[in-house]
Design an enzyme around this catalytic site. Structure first.
Site, PDB file in Angstrom:
ATOM      1  N   SER A  68       0.840  -1.205   0.000  1.00  0.00           N
ATOM      2  CA  SER A  68       0.000   0.000   0.000  1.00  0.00           C
ATOM      3  C   SER A  68       0.868   1.245   0.000  1.00  0.00           C
ATOM      4  O   SER A  68       1.666   1.448   0.936  1.00  0.00           O
ATOM      5  CB  SER A  68      -0.891   0.022   1.232  1.00  0.00           C
ATOM      6  N   HIS A 128      -1.464  -1.582  -3.897  1.00  0.00           N
ATOM      7  CA  HIS A 128      -2.740  -1.243  -3.249  1.00  0.00           C
ATOM      8  C   HIS A 128      -2.807   0.278  -3.104  1.00  0.00           C
ATOM      9  O   HIS A 128      -1.912   0.883  -2.509  1.00  0.00           O
ATOM     10  CB  HIS A 128      -2.766  -1.941  -1.890  1.00  0.00           C
ATOM     11  N   ASP A 148      -4.843   3.437  -1.688  1.00  0.00           N
ATOM     12  CA  ASP A 148      -5.858   3.818  -0.699  1.00  0.00           C
ATOM     13  C   ASP A 148      -6.404   5.208  -1.002  1.00  0.00           C
ATOM     14  O   ASP A 148      -5.734   6.212  -0.768  1.00  0.00           O
ATOM     15  CB  ASP A 148      -5.238   3.810   0.708  1.00  0.00           C
ATOM     16  N   MET A 181      -8.927   8.044  -0.006  1.00  0.00           N
ATOM     17  CA  MET A 181      -9.733   8.500   1.150  1.00  0.00           C
ATOM     18  C   MET A 181     -10.329   9.869   0.829  1.00  0.00           C
ATOM     19  O   MET A 181      -9.642  10.733   0.276  1.00  0.00           O
ATOM     20  CB  MET A 181      -8.845   8.607   2.385  1.00  0.00           C
ATOM     21  N   HIS A 209      -8.569   0.754  -3.329  1.00  0.00           N
ATOM     22  CA  HIS A 209      -9.423   0.604  -2.144  1.00  0.00           C
ATOM     23  C   HIS A 209     -10.085   1.951  -1.880  1.00  0.00           C
ATOM     24  O   HIS A 209      -9.448   2.880  -1.387  1.00  0.00           O
ATOM     25  CB  HIS A 209      -8.520   0.160  -0.975  1.00  0.00           C
ATOM     26  N   MET A 234     -12.100   4.345   0.077  1.00  0.00           N
ATOM     27  CA  MET A 234     -12.705   4.685   1.377  1.00  0.00           C
ATOM     28  C   MET A 234     -13.438   6.000   1.132  1.00  0.00           C
ATOM     29  O   MET A 234     -13.007   7.084   1.534  1.00  0.00           O
ATOM     30  CB  MET A 234     -11.602   4.797   2.439  1.00  0.00           C
ATOM     31  N   MET A 277     -10.979  -5.789   6.706  1.00  0.00           N
ATOM     32  CA  MET A 277     -10.123  -4.761   7.324  1.00  0.00           C
ATOM     33  C   MET A 277      -9.675  -5.246   8.713  1.00  0.00           C
ATOM     34  O   MET A 277     -10.495  -5.650   9.535  1.00  0.00           O
ATOM     35  CB  MET A 277     -10.886  -3.438   7.490  1.00  0.00           C
ATOM     36  N   ASP A 284      -6.283  -6.304   5.278  1.00  0.00           N
ATOM     37  CA  ASP A 284      -5.720  -4.958   5.121  1.00  0.00           C
ATOM     38  C   ASP A 284      -5.598  -4.253   6.467  1.00  0.00           C
ATOM     39  O   ASP A 284      -6.601  -3.927   7.096  1.00  0.00           O
ATOM     40  CB  ASP A 284      -6.627  -4.155   4.166  1.00  0.00           C
TER      41      ASP A 284
END
Ligand code: DX5
Ligand code: ZN
Length: 227
Positions: free
Chosen positions: A8, A33, A35, A37, A66, A68, A137, A175
């Site tokens: 990540s 990965h 992330d 957000m 991913h 979020m 998670m 994760d």
């Protein structure tokens, strides 16, 4: 199915992504990965489509995105266009997760569903037949470098049992808080995609990736000998 490592970049130096991608790839990883957000579903804001698009132009690593992000249906098209290979949304963030999963597939992308630590695994059951990836998670989403939540082990075992019964093609990603010293435990419990942020990007990226991949291969060899 061999077990995958997805480093990540949340813990990476964002000024300097290229050499870090190259190190991860040189060490033998096949996935990255990413992330995303939004400052709403989680407090932090990281990066979005333009950054992923630039990364896509320069790497052939599989991009495991991913999200979020609250109401992720608004952005499915844009993230697939930006270059995602796998797009995971949070069950807790979508009004109609099944609809978003269908949309991801219609856009030609693989679909993942992520569950917060507090969300029971049964909540994912209705979507399993349509999923490619179930993201369990092991920390509360929003920040890198947190401690692994131990009850995740039981949840991973349950996830593996449910996935085997309903749709064995679904991969199970873990994760948060994964380090060389707990990776064997999560694989034993059923995870077959390993996300690691701070364990990879703090220090020597290539050596860290090789170490983590080494643990994964060791585990796979033991499994083969045992079977
Ligand atoms: C947390 C992110 C994770 C995080 C993992 O919200 O979804 O992917 O980057 O970082 P570590 O491995 O440091 O817990
Ligand atoms: Zn993540």
């Amino acid at each position: 199915m061999s077990i995958l490592l997805a480093p990540s970049i949340l813990a990476a130096d964002f000024y300097n992504l290229q050499p870090q991608f190259e190190s991860v790839e040189a060490a033998g990883a096949t996935h990255m990965h990413l992330d995303v957000m939004d400052g709403v579903f989680v407090p932090q804001i990281t990066f979005g489509m333009p950054v992923i698009k630039s990364i896509r132009n320069h790497t052939s690593l599989n991009l495991d995105c991913h999200l979020m992000v609250q109401d992720p249906d608004r952005y499915v098209h844009d993230f697939v266009q930006a270059g995602a290979d796998i797009l995971s949304i949070h069950l807790e963030a979508a009004k109609d997760p099944g609809h978003v999963i269908t949309k991801i597939h219609e856009e030609g992308c693989r679909a993942g569903l992520a569950l917060n630590p507090g969300t029971p695994i049964e909540a994912a059951e209705p979507y399993l037949k349509d999923l490619d990836l179930l993201v369990v998670m092991s920390v509360n989403p929003g920040f890198g470098g947190q401690r692994f939540i131990p009850s995740t082990i039981t949840k991973l075992r349950e996830a593996r049992r449910i996935v085997s019964n309903i749709n064995p093609k679904v991969r199970i990603e873990v994760d948060g808080g994964i380090k060389p010293d707990n990776v064997a435990t999560v694989m034993q419990a059923g995870a077959d995609v390993i996300v690691a942020g701070s364990a990879i990007f703090a220090g020597d990226v290539r050596a860290n990736t090789e170490k983590m991949l080494g643990r994964i291969r060791e585990f796979e060899e033991k499994q083969e000998t045992a079977s």
